[in-house]
Design an enzyme around this catalytic site. Sequence first.
Site, PDB file in Angstrom:
ATOM      1  N   GLY A 284      -1.873   0.937   3.642  1.00 29.95           N
ATOM      2  CA  GLY A 284      -1.953   0.084   2.460  1.00 29.95           C
ATOM      3  C   GLY A 284      -3.301   0.082   1.771  1.00 29.95           C
TER       4      GLY A 284
ATOM      5  CD  GLU B 180       1.455   2.445  10.594  1.00 34.04           C
ATOM      6  OE1 GLU B 180       1.685   3.074  11.626  1.00 34.04           O
ATOM      7  OE2 GLU B 180       2.206   1.559  10.138  1.00 34.04           O
TER       8      GLU B 180
ATOM      9  N   GLY C  79      -0.949   6.068   3.905  1.00 26.69           N
ATOM     10  CA  GLY C  79      -0.239   7.181   3.293  1.00 26.69           C
ATOM     11  C   GLY C  79      -0.844   7.478   1.938  1.00 26.69           C
ATOM     12  NE  ARG C  80       0.452   3.504  -3.003  1.00 21.97           N
ATOM     13  CZ  ARG C  80       1.614   3.579  -3.656  1.00 21.97           C
ATOM     14  NH1 ARG C  80       1.696   4.332  -4.738  1.00 21.97           N
ATOM     15  NH2 ARG C  80       2.673   2.893  -3.259  1.00 21.97           N
TER      16      ARG C  80
ATOM     17  CB  CYS D  50      19.918   9.249 -21.997  1.00 22.38           C
ATOM     18  SG  CYS D  50      20.144  10.985 -22.329  1.00 22.38           S
TER      19      CYS D  50
ATOM     20  CE1 TYR E 182       5.136   5.705   0.017  1.00 24.32           C
ATOM     21  CE2 TYR E 182       2.819   5.583  -0.610  1.00 24.32           C
ATOM     22  CZ  TYR E 182       3.825   5.399   0.325  1.00 24.32           C
ATOM     23  OH  TYR E 182       3.503   4.926   1.573  1.00 24.32           O
TER      24      TYR E 182
HETATM   25  C1  LIG Z   1       4.968   0.556   8.282  1.00 26.63           C
HETATM   26  C2  LIG Z   1       4.181   1.227   7.224  1.00 26.63           C
HETATM   27  N1  LIG Z   1       3.032   1.828   7.546  1.00 26.63           N
HETATM   28  C3  LIG Z   1       2.276   2.471   6.620  1.00 26.63           C
HETATM   29  C4  LIG Z   1       2.680   2.534   5.300  1.00 26.63           C
HETATM   30  C5  LIG Z   1       1.822   3.283   4.328  1.00 26.63           C
HETATM   31  O1  LIG Z   1       1.390   2.482   3.284  1.00 26.63           O
HETATM   32  P1  LIG Z   1       0.419   3.111   2.182  1.00 26.63           P
HETATM   33  O2  LIG Z   1       1.039   4.365   1.717  1.00 26.63           O
HETATM   34  O3  LIG Z   1       0.333   2.072   1.131  1.00 26.63           O
HETATM   35  O4  LIG Z   1      -0.909   3.367   2.854  1.00 26.63           O
HETATM   36  C6  LIG Z   1       3.874   1.904   4.914  1.00 26.63           C
HETATM   37  C7  LIG Z   1       4.321   1.929   3.514  1.00 26.63           C
HETATM   38  O5  LIG Z   1       5.298   1.377   3.119  1.00 26.63           O
HETATM   39  C8  LIG Z   1       4.641   1.245   5.903  1.00 26.63           C
HETATM   40  O6  LIG Z   1       5.809   0.655   5.585  1.00 26.63           O
END
Ligand SMILES: Cc1ncc(COP(=O)(O)O)c(C=O)c1O
Length: 406
Positions: free
Chosen positions: A236, A272, A274-275, A352, A381
Site C-alpha cells: 500500500g 508486500e 505491489g503498485r 461507446c 493495476y
Molecule cells: C493483501 C494485500 N497485500 C498487498 C497488496 C498490495 O497493495 P499495493 O499494490 O497498494 O502495494 C494488496 C492490494 O490489494 C493486498 O490486498
Amino acid sequence: MTGPTPAVRDRALALRPDELPAYLYDMAALRGHLAAVRAALPARVELYYAAKANPEPEILIALRPYVDGYEVSSGGELAHVHKAVPGAPLAFGGPGKTPAELAAAMELGVERFHVESVYELRMLADMAARLAPDRRIAVLPRFNLPVADGSLDGSSLTMGGRPTPFGMDPAQADEVIGLLTDGSCPQLELRGIHAHLASGLHAAEQLAVSGSIVTWAVALAARHGVTLSEVTVGGGMAVDYAAPESRFDWAAYGAGLDRLAAAHPGLTLRIEPGRALTAYCGWYATEVLDVKPSHGEEFAVVRGGTHHLRTPATKGHDQPCTVLPYDNEPWPHAWPRSAARGDRVTLTGQLCTPKDVLARDVPAAGLRVGDRVVFGLAGAYAWNISHHDFLMHPHPGFHFLTGPGQ
Ligand SMILES: Cc1ncc(COP(=O)(O)O)c(C=O)c1O
C-alpha cells in the site's frame, strides 16, 4: 518521472499505427528502481511483491533478485507465479480461498498461508491433516486491525480499520490463537500475524500503521504466552498519479522499519507492496485517431482506451501523459489532419461509453491526428485489471525494453 524514458519514447515513435496501442516496459528503469528500494530497506525486513499489481512473467523474473518472495491471492496467481519464478517463496493470501486452491497451494509447498477467516482456518487444518499429515504448514492469520482515528485518512483504498470482508475481526484473535496452539490444528504452525490495511499511504502514515500492527501482534502473543517469528505489515505504499515525478519515501520508511525491527529483535518484519514497485516502469503508448470539438471543449480519441488501461476509470484520476508529435511520415490522405484549436483536450478511448476517459484537460496545443500519446504510471493495476474484450478491439502489444533504441 516527468515523461517517458528515452527507450520508451523511441519505441512509441517507431511503432506503426497498427502496432499501437502498446504497453512499453522499461526494464532498466524497473531494475534501477528496485535496487534503490531494496537498498533503502534494512536487511532484516523481507520484501515480497504483491503479484496482483502486475503479473507479467518478464516483470516477475526481473523482480526476483530484489525480492524475498511473492504474495499471491488466487489459485491462478499461485500457478502463474510458480511457473514464472520456480522455487521463489510464495505467501498465499486473499479472501474466499476454495478447497481446490488450498489443495494446490499445499501441493506446491507454498511457504506461508495468510488465513482470512476462522472458517478458512478450519478448512485448511482439515485439508492439511488429510493431504499433508507429515508437514507443518506456516500460518499467518490476517487481521483487520483497529487503527487510530484518522490514520488511514490519506489512503486511496482502505481494506482495514473499518467493516470490510478482508481478514478477521480482532475480537476473534483469542479464538484463532487458541485454535492454533491448543492442539486442534496439529499440522498448522502459528508463524506470525498478517495485516494489509490500506493502499496509497505515504511513508509517515505507513510507519504509524506498521508500528500499530507490530504492537498489536506482540501484545496478542504475550497475552497467550506464544512467540511469533514474523509480522507482515502489508503493502500500500503510495503512488501519486497527480504528481508522477514524486516517489514514496523509501529511505524514511526503511529507517523507521529499522527502528521498529530493533525494538523487536527476533521478529522478522515483512512488507508486500505491489503498485509502488512496478507502476513507474510501464507506459501505455497509443496514437490520436480523431480530434473534435464538442460544446465548447475539445476531445481527442486515441486508439485503445480504458479497456486496456482501466486505472484512471477505477481510481477517478487523470492518467499522467506526454504527447509526442508524430511527423515521421508524410500525411497520406487528401483531407487535412484534424488538429486541436485550443490548448487543452480531453483524451478518450474508442469505447461507446462516456466513462472511457483517460485524462481530462490535458495541455496539448496543436495536437493532431497521428500524434502519439504515452501514458505513464501504467506498470501496475493497468492491463491486468482492465475489461479487455469490451467492444472487441484488438489487444495491445507488449514490449519489454532493455535500453534506448531497443
Ligand atoms: C493483501 C494485500 N497485500 C498487498 C497488496 C498490495 O497493495 P499495493 O499494490 O497498494 O502495494 C494488496 C492490494 O490489494 C493486498 O490486498
